[in-house]
Design a protein around this motif. Structure first.
Motif, PDB file in Angstrom:
ATOM      1  N   ALA A 189       0.860  -1.179   0.000  1.00  0.00           N
ATOM      2  CA  ALA A 189       0.000   0.000   0.000  1.00  0.00           C
ATOM      3  C   ALA A 189       0.896   1.229   0.000  1.00  0.00           C
ATOM      4  CB  ALA A 189      -0.899   0.000   1.233  1.00  0.00           C
ATOM      5  N   THR A 190       0.459   2.273  -0.695  1.00  0.00           N
ATOM      6  CA  THR A 190       1.208   3.526  -0.706  1.00  0.00           C
ATOM      7  C   THR A 190       0.261   4.681  -0.440  1.00  0.00           C
ATOM      8  OG1 THR A 190       0.903   3.936  -3.065  1.00  0.00           O
ATOM      9  CG2 THR A 190       2.827   2.640  -2.418  1.00  0.00           C
ATOM     10  N   GLY A 191       0.824   5.768   0.039  1.00  0.00           N
ATOM     11  CA  GLY A 191       0.055   6.987   0.270  1.00  0.00           C
ATOM     12  C   GLY A 191       0.751   7.836   1.301  1.00  0.00           C
ATOM     13  N   GLY A 192       0.525   9.131   1.222  1.00  0.00           N
ATOM     14  CA  GLY A 192       1.103  10.035   2.204  1.00  0.00           C
ATOM     15  C   GLY A 192       2.615  10.010   2.264  1.00  0.00           C
ATOM     16  N   GLY A 193       3.260   9.713   1.141  1.00  0.00           N
ATOM     17  CA  GLY A 193       4.723   9.697   1.116  1.00  0.00           C
ATOM     18  C   GLY A 193       5.346   8.458   1.726  1.00  0.00           C
ATOM     19  N   ARG A 194       4.567   7.409   1.894  1.00  0.00           N
ATOM     20  CA  ARG A 194       5.060   6.169   2.507  1.00  0.00           C
ATOM     21  C   ARG A 194       4.583   4.949   1.702  1.00  0.00           C
ATOM     22  NH1 ARG A 194       7.301   9.414   5.430  1.00  0.00           N
ATOM     23  NH2 ARG A 194       6.987   9.828   7.619  1.00  0.00           N
ATOM     24  N   SER A 195       5.274   3.846   1.898  1.00  0.00           N
ATOM     25  CA  SER A 195       4.782   2.566   1.393  1.00  0.00           C
ATOM     26  C   SER A 195       4.905   1.536   2.512  1.00  0.00           C
ATOM     27  CB  SER A 195       5.557   2.117   0.146  1.00  0.00           C
ATOM     28  OG  SER A 195       6.879   1.782   0.476  1.00  0.00           O
ATOM     29  N   VAL A 196       4.000   0.600   2.502  1.00  0.00           N
ATOM     30  CA  VAL A 196       4.007  -0.492   3.469  1.00  0.00           C
ATOM     31  C   VAL A 196       3.893  -1.778   2.665  1.00  0.00           C
ATOM     32  CG1 VAL A 196       2.776  -1.593   5.375  1.00  0.00           C
ATOM     33  CG2 VAL A 196       2.889   0.897   5.245  1.00  0.00           C
ATOM     34  N   ALA A 197       4.758  -2.735   2.954  1.00  0.00           N
ATOM     35  CA  ALA A 197       4.723  -4.012   2.243  1.00  0.00           C
ATOM     36  C   ALA A 197       4.572  -5.146   3.248  1.00  0.00           C
ATOM     37  CB  ALA A 197       5.991  -4.211   1.424  1.00  0.00           C
ATOM     38  N   VAL A 198       3.745  -6.105   2.883  1.00  0.00           N
ATOM     39  CA  VAL A 198       3.575  -7.307   3.701  1.00  0.00           C
ATOM     40  C   VAL A 198       3.938  -8.489   2.814  1.00  0.00           C
ATOM     41  CG1 VAL A 198       1.958  -8.745   4.987  1.00  0.00           C
ATOM     42  CG2 VAL A 198       1.757  -6.246   5.081  1.00  0.00           C
ATOM     43  N   LYS A 199       4.831  -9.314   3.312  1.00  0.00           N
ATOM     44  CA  LYS A 199       5.270 -10.497   2.575  1.00  0.00           C
ATOM     45  C   LYS A 199       5.173 -11.681   3.519  1.00  0.00           C
ATOM     46  CE  LYS A 199       9.307 -12.600   0.472  1.00  0.00           C
ATOM     47  NZ  LYS A 199      10.732 -12.496   0.232  1.00  0.00           N
ATOM     48  N   PRO A 200       4.384 -12.676   3.158  1.00  0.00           N
ATOM     49  CA  PRO A 200       4.329 -13.853   4.030  1.00  0.00           C
ATOM     50  C   PRO A 200       5.677 -14.587   4.024  1.00  0.00           C
ATOM     51  CG  PRO A 200       2.860 -14.113   2.120  1.00  0.00           C
ATOM     52  CD  PRO A 200       3.541 -12.790   1.992  1.00  0.00           C
ATOM     53  N   LEU A 201       6.067 -15.106   5.177  1.00  0.00           N
ATOM     54  CA  LEU A 201       7.310 -15.861   5.297  1.00  0.00           C
ATOM     55  C   LEU A 201       7.001 -17.307   5.639  1.00  0.00           C
ATOM     56  CD1 LEU A 201       9.456 -13.411   7.465  1.00  0.00           C
ATOM     57  CD2 LEU A 201       9.529 -13.708   4.989  1.00  0.00           C
ATOM     58  N   ARG A 202       7.815 -18.174   5.123  1.00  0.00           N
ATOM     59  CA  ARG A 202       7.748 -19.588   5.516  1.00  0.00           C
ATOM     60  C   ARG A 202       8.953 -19.831   6.406  1.00  0.00           C
ATOM     61  NH1 ARG A 202       6.172 -20.705  -0.312  1.00  0.00           N
ATOM     62  NH2 ARG A 202       3.937 -21.025  -0.131  1.00  0.00           N
ATOM     63  N   GLY A 203       8.707 -20.018   7.669  1.00  0.00           N
ATOM     64  CA  GLY A 203       9.806 -20.229   8.598  1.00  0.00           C
ATOM     65  C   GLY A 203      10.356 -18.919   9.120  1.00  0.00           C
ATOM     66  N   ALA A 204      11.454 -19.025   9.824  1.00  0.00           N
ATOM     67  CA  ALA A 204      12.087 -17.854  10.441  1.00  0.00           C
ATOM     68  C   ALA A 204      12.719 -16.974   9.366  1.00  0.00           C
ATOM     69  CB  ALA A 204      13.150 -18.303  11.434  1.00  0.00           C
ATOM     70  N   PRO A 205      12.725 -15.666   9.584  1.00  0.00           N
ATOM     71  CA  PRO A 205      13.378 -14.793   8.608  1.00  0.00           C
ATOM     72  C   PRO A 205      14.882 -15.047   8.558  1.00  0.00           C
ATOM     73  CG  PRO A 205      12.645 -13.533  10.521  1.00  0.00           C
ATOM     74  CD  PRO A 205      12.170 -14.938  10.712  1.00  0.00           C
ATOM     75  N   VAL A 206      15.453 -14.887   7.390  1.00  0.00           N
ATOM     76  CA  VAL A 206      16.885 -15.060   7.178  1.00  0.00           C
ATOM     77  C   VAL A 206      17.476 -13.662   7.005  1.00  0.00           C
ATOM     78  CG1 VAL A 206      18.659 -16.040   5.681  1.00  0.00           C
ATOM     79  CG2 VAL A 206      16.539 -17.324   6.136  1.00  0.00           C
ATOM     80  N   LEU A 207      18.361 -13.279   7.920  1.00  0.00           N
ATOM     81  CA  LEU A 207      18.899 -11.933   7.938  1.00  0.00           C
ATOM     82  C   LEU A 207      19.516 -11.541   6.599  1.00  0.00           C
ATOM     83  CD1 LEU A 207      19.424  -9.355   9.538  1.00  0.00           C
ATOM     84  CD2 LEU A 207      21.543 -10.402  10.354  1.00  0.00           C
ATOM     85  N   ARG A 208      20.307 -12.401   6.028  1.00  0.00           N
ATOM     86  CA  ARG A 208      20.964 -12.099   4.753  1.00  0.00           C
ATOM     87  C   ARG A 208      19.934 -11.787   3.663  1.00  0.00           C
ATOM     88  NH1 ARG A 208      24.511 -16.678   2.558  1.00  0.00           N
ATOM     89  NH2 ARG A 208      22.752 -17.121   1.234  1.00  0.00           N
ATOM     90  N   ASP A 209      18.836 -12.539   3.645  1.00  0.00           N
ATOM     91  CA  ASP A 209      17.780 -12.291   2.658  1.00  0.00           C
ATOM     92  C   ASP A 209      17.078 -10.967   2.922  1.00  0.00           C
ATOM     93  OD1 ASP A 209      18.406 -14.722   1.522  1.00  0.00           O
ATOM     94  OD2 ASP A 209      16.713 -15.792   2.419  1.00  0.00           O
ATOM     95  N   LEU A 210      16.812 -10.659   4.178  1.00  0.00           N
ATOM     96  CA  LEU A 210      16.184  -9.376   4.518  1.00  0.00           C
ATOM     97  C   LEU A 210      17.056  -8.205   4.065  1.00  0.00           C
ATOM     98  CD1 LEU A 210      14.916 -10.121   8.135  1.00  0.00           C
ATOM     99  CD2 LEU A 210      13.502  -9.805   6.100  1.00  0.00           C
ATOM    100  N   LEU A 211      18.341  -8.307   4.314  1.00  0.00           N
ATOM    101  CA  LEU A 211      19.263  -7.244   3.916  1.00  0.00           C
ATOM    102  C   LEU A 211      19.294  -7.074   2.400  1.00  0.00           C
ATOM    103  CD1 LEU A 211      22.207  -7.931   6.374  1.00  0.00           C
ATOM    104  CD2 LEU A 211      20.415  -6.186   6.582  1.00  0.00           C
ATOM    105  N   ARG A 212      19.314  -8.169   1.683  1.00  0.00           N
ATOM    106  CA  ARG A 212      19.362  -8.112   0.221  1.00  0.00           C
ATOM    107  C   ARG A 212      18.060  -7.542  -0.355  1.00  0.00           C
ATOM    108  NH1 ARG A 212      19.258 -13.144  -0.894  1.00  0.00           N
ATOM    109  NH2 ARG A 212      17.137 -13.145  -1.638  1.00  0.00           N
TER     110      ARG A 212
END
Length: 139
Positions: free
Chosen positions: A62-85
């Motif tokens: 969603a976007t508006g007011g100069g911002r964006s918000v993203a929701v991405k479903p994850l399978r399992g625990a987040p992987v830091l390297r993937d989040l950074l990339r």
């Protein structure tokens, strides 16, 4: 040519405590990211984005007011390297609030106190930003 991942510093304070650092970085053209690692989902999520992610959307944005918000479903625990990339390409530094193996950064009124492997160093904002340009800034 591969770009190196951003430097990570663990923080406990809210983003407002780092306002001088964000401002100084912007003046120098340095990008800083903010990542919160938590066991629970961030709240509140926009209901339509949460529903789209629950239904199988790869991403719901969603976007508006100069911002964006993203929701991405994850399978399992987040992987830091993937989040950074995925989210912090182009950042020189990511401040991480949550459990991460990184030196810690604490505002101290005159700059910042960096704690790493049992040692502490006081760094002015300009010195911190200069060090971040090095491959190994804390050595």
């Amino acid at each position: 040519m591969s770009r190196r991942p951003p430097h990570l510093l663990q923080v406990a304070d809210p983003p407002s405590a780092f306002a001088p650092l964000f401002a100084a970085a912007a003046e120098r053209g340095v990008r800083i990211g903010w990542l919160e690692l938590a066991a629970e989902a961030p709240s509140p999520l926009p209901p339509s984005l949460a529903a789209a992610a629950a239904q199988g959307a790869l991403r719901a944005v969603a976007t508006g007011g100069g911002r964006s918000v993203a929701v991405k479903p994850l399978r399992g625990a987040p992987v830091l390297r993937d989040l950074l990339r995925e989210h912090f390409r182009g950042c020189l530094l990511v401040l991480v609030r949550g459990d991460v193996e990184a030196a810690s950064l604490v505002p101290d009124g005159r700059g910042f106190r960096l704690s790493r492997q049992g040692s502490e160093h006081h760094l002015a904002i300009t010195e911190l930003l200069d060090r971040l340009r090095r491959p190994r800034p804390w050595d």
